[in-house]
Design an enzyme around this catalytic site. Structure first.
Site, mmCIF file in Angstrom:
data_model
loop_
_atom_site.group_PDB
_atom_site.id
_atom_site.type_symbol
_atom_site.label_atom_id
_atom_site.label_comp_id
_atom_site.label_asym_id
_atom_site.label_seq_id
_atom_site.Cartn_x
_atom_site.Cartn_y
_atom_site.Cartn_z
ATOM 1 N N ARG A 8 0.830 -1.280 0.082
ATOM 2 C CA ARG A 8 -0.154 0.135 -0.096
ATOM 3 C C ARG A 8 0.765 1.310 0.149
ATOM 4 O O ARG A 8 1.693 1.339 0.759
ATOM 5 C CB ARG A 8 -0.845 -0.041 1.045
ATOM 6 C CG ARG A 8 -2.005 -0.770 1.179
ATOM 7 C CD ARG A 8 -2.901 -0.706 2.193
ATOM 8 N NE ARG A 8 -2.572 -0.349 3.546
ATOM 9 C CZ ARG A 8 -3.191 0.024 4.487
ATOM 10 N NH1 ARG A 8 -4.546 0.153 4.387
ATOM 11 N NH2 ARG A 8 -2.719 0.243 5.723
ATOM 12 N N THR B 11 -1.233 7.463 -0.494
ATOM 13 C CA THR B 11 -2.861 7.129 -1.064
ATOM 14 C C THR B 11 -3.282 5.957 -0.400
ATOM 15 O O THR B 11 -4.502 6.151 -0.683
ATOM 16 C CB THR B 11 -2.292 7.224 -2.619
ATOM 17 O OG1 THR B 11 -1.635 6.010 -2.686
ATOM 18 C CG2 THR B 11 -1.750 8.168 -3.177
ATOM 19 N N ASP C 144 0.608 -3.747 11.847
ATOM 20 C CA ASP C 144 0.930 -4.062 10.917
ATOM 21 C C ASP C 144 1.265 -5.597 10.806
ATOM 22 O O ASP C 144 2.389 -6.253 11.177
ATOM 23 C CB ASP C 144 2.114 -3.423 10.372
ATOM 24 C CG ASP C 144 2.540 -3.562 8.823
ATOM 25 O OD1 ASP C 144 2.759 -4.750 8.486
ATOM 26 O OD2 ASP C 144 2.546 -2.540 8.315
ATOM 27 N N ASP D 285 4.917 -6.690 9.381
ATOM 28 C CA ASP D 285 5.976 -6.161 10.275
ATOM 29 C C ASP D 285 6.059 -7.326 11.535
ATOM 30 O O ASP D 285 6.873 -7.703 12.087
ATOM 31 C CB ASP D 285 5.577 -4.970 10.886
ATOM 32 C CG ASP D 285 6.249 -3.904 9.562
ATOM 33 O OD1 ASP D 285 6.771 -4.307 8.597
ATOM 34 O OD2 ASP D 285 5.668 -2.554 9.800
HETATM 35 C C1 PRP Z 1 -1.262 -5.223 4.318
HETATM 36 C C2 PRP Z 1 -2.203 -6.489 4.259
HETATM 37 C C3 PRP Z 1 -2.942 -6.206 2.836
HETATM 38 C C4 PRP Z 1 -3.325 -4.949 2.896
HETATM 39 C C5 PRP Z 1 -4.516 -4.600 3.566
HETATM 40 O O1 PRP Z 1 0.055 -5.344 3.431
HETATM 41 O O2 PRP Z 1 -1.270 -7.552 4.404
HETATM 42 O O3 PRP Z 1 -2.330 -6.743 2.089
HETATM 43 O O4 PRP Z 1 -2.190 -4.215 3.845
HETATM 44 O O5 PRP Z 1 -4.971 -3.126 3.394
HETATM 45 P P1 PRP Z 1 -6.052 -2.449 2.303
HETATM 46 O O6 PRP Z 1 -7.118 -3.446 2.681
HETATM 47 O O7 PRP Z 1 -6.257 -1.159 2.971
HETATM 48 O O8 PRP Z 1 -5.313 -2.689 1.168
HETATM 49 P P2 PRP Z 1 1.036 -4.088 3.243
HETATM 50 O O9 PRP Z 1 0.340 -3.205 2.243
HETATM 51 O O10 PRP Z 1 1.032 -3.553 4.561
HETATM 52 O O11 PRP Z 1 2.124 -5.009 2.892
HETATM 53 P P3 PRP Z 1 3.208 -6.245 3.218
HETATM 54 O O12 PRP Z 1 2.120 -7.186 3.583
HETATM 55 O O13 PRP Z 1 4.023 -6.348 2.744
HETATM 56 O O14 PRP Z 1 3.322 -5.512 4.942
HETATM 57 N N1 URA Z 2 -2.492 -3.669 6.850
HETATM 58 C C1 URA Z 2 -2.007 -4.184 8.156
HETATM 59 O O1 URA Z 2 -1.235 -4.792 8.418
HETATM 60 N N2 URA Z 2 -2.843 -4.014 9.272
HETATM 61 C C2 URA Z 2 -3.624 -3.092 9.359
HETATM 62 O O2 URA Z 2 -4.158 -2.468 10.274
HETATM 63 C C3 URA Z 2 -4.109 -2.507 7.902
HETATM 64 C C4 URA Z 2 -3.627 -2.928 6.902
#
Ligand code: PRP
Ligand code: URA
Length: 213
Positions: A108, A112, A204, A207
């Site tokens: 994400r 944005t 997160d 993380d």
């Molecule tokens: C997180 C999660 C989803 C997304 C959800 O991934 O694992 O893929 O956010 O958010 P949304 O519904 O608002 O799109 P992130 O983009 O943080 O990437 P990561 O898994 O690599 O940490």
């Molecule tokens: N992605 C995450 O990992 N946590 C949240 O709360 C939202 C998006």
């Protein structure tokens, strides 16, 4: 319980409810977090596979011939959304060892909140398979909607989305864009905050799973 329509299932099994509470806890270690995500995925997988078709076969028991039912060999593929979706794969593969696995990499954009694709590797026969998309977090719904659209563009017809925590706005976004997709949620939280985090959520997921913060 809030109602989200017939294509949304929210888990109410006590084991899932309990394990999600542990997942939320800030004092849960990275190792425990990984184990919990795997266990919850396997338990949710039980529900996600409830409608797998069966066929009748003949087997020999030690004492007689029996007509018995086995899964009809329906072709499945799991598609985790990187990174955090990776943590759900092993739990699901323990139930579905013959499933193929495709990967979609999205992050994400922090400003944005829109998903940015950086990786995609999918089985060649994907269009012949039923798909379960795996991502522990359904927040604004952007990542899940974009992943589902990408799969539909490759000819996939039957898609389920399995997430551990969802926000109502994420569910609505996926439902609106993809009313044909069944959504399985471990729990539905209150809302997302201005940074797109699920409240109360678990922080997160990527993380916490990979120790990157
Ligand atoms: C997180 C999660 C989803 C997304 C959800 O991934 O694992 O893929 O956010 O958010 P949304 O519904 O608002 O799109 P992130 O983009 O943080 O990437 P990561 O898994 O690599 O940490
Ligand atoms: N992605 C995450 O990992 N946590 C949240 O709360 C939202 C998006």
């Amino acid at each position: 319980m809030r109602q989200f329509g017939s294509n949304v299932k929210v888990m109410d099994h006590p084991l899932i409810v309990h394990k999600i509470s542990m997942l939320r806890d800030i004092s849960t270690s990275m190792k425990e977090f990984r184990e919990l995500v795997e266990e919850i995925s396997m338990l949710m997988g039980f529900e996600a596979t409830r409608d797998l078709p069966l066929k009748e076969v003949e087997i020999e028991t030690p004492v007689a011939t029996a007509r018995a039912q086995v899964i009809s060999g329906k072709k499945l593929a799991l598609v985790p959304i990187l990174r955090a979706g990776l943590g759900m794969v092993d739990g699901m593969l323990s139930l579905l060892p013959a499933a193929k696995v495709g990967h979609i990499g999205l992050f994400r954009d922090p400003d944005t909140l829109l998903p940015v694709e950086y990786y995609c590797k999918l089985p060649e026969d994907l269009h012949e398979r039923d798909i379960i998309v795996l991502d522990p977090m359904l927040a604004t719904g952007g990542s899940a909607s974009a992943s589902i659209q990408l799969l539909k563009n490759k000819g996939v017809k039957n898609i389920k989305l399995m997430c551990i925590l969802a926000a109502p706005e994420g569910i609505l976004k996926v439902q609106t864009a993809h009313p044909d997709v069944e959504i399985l949620c471990g729990a539905v939280d209150e809302k997302t905050n201005e940074h797109g985090y699920i409240i109360p959520g678990l922080g997160d997921a990527g993380d916490r799973m990979f120790g990157t913060k």
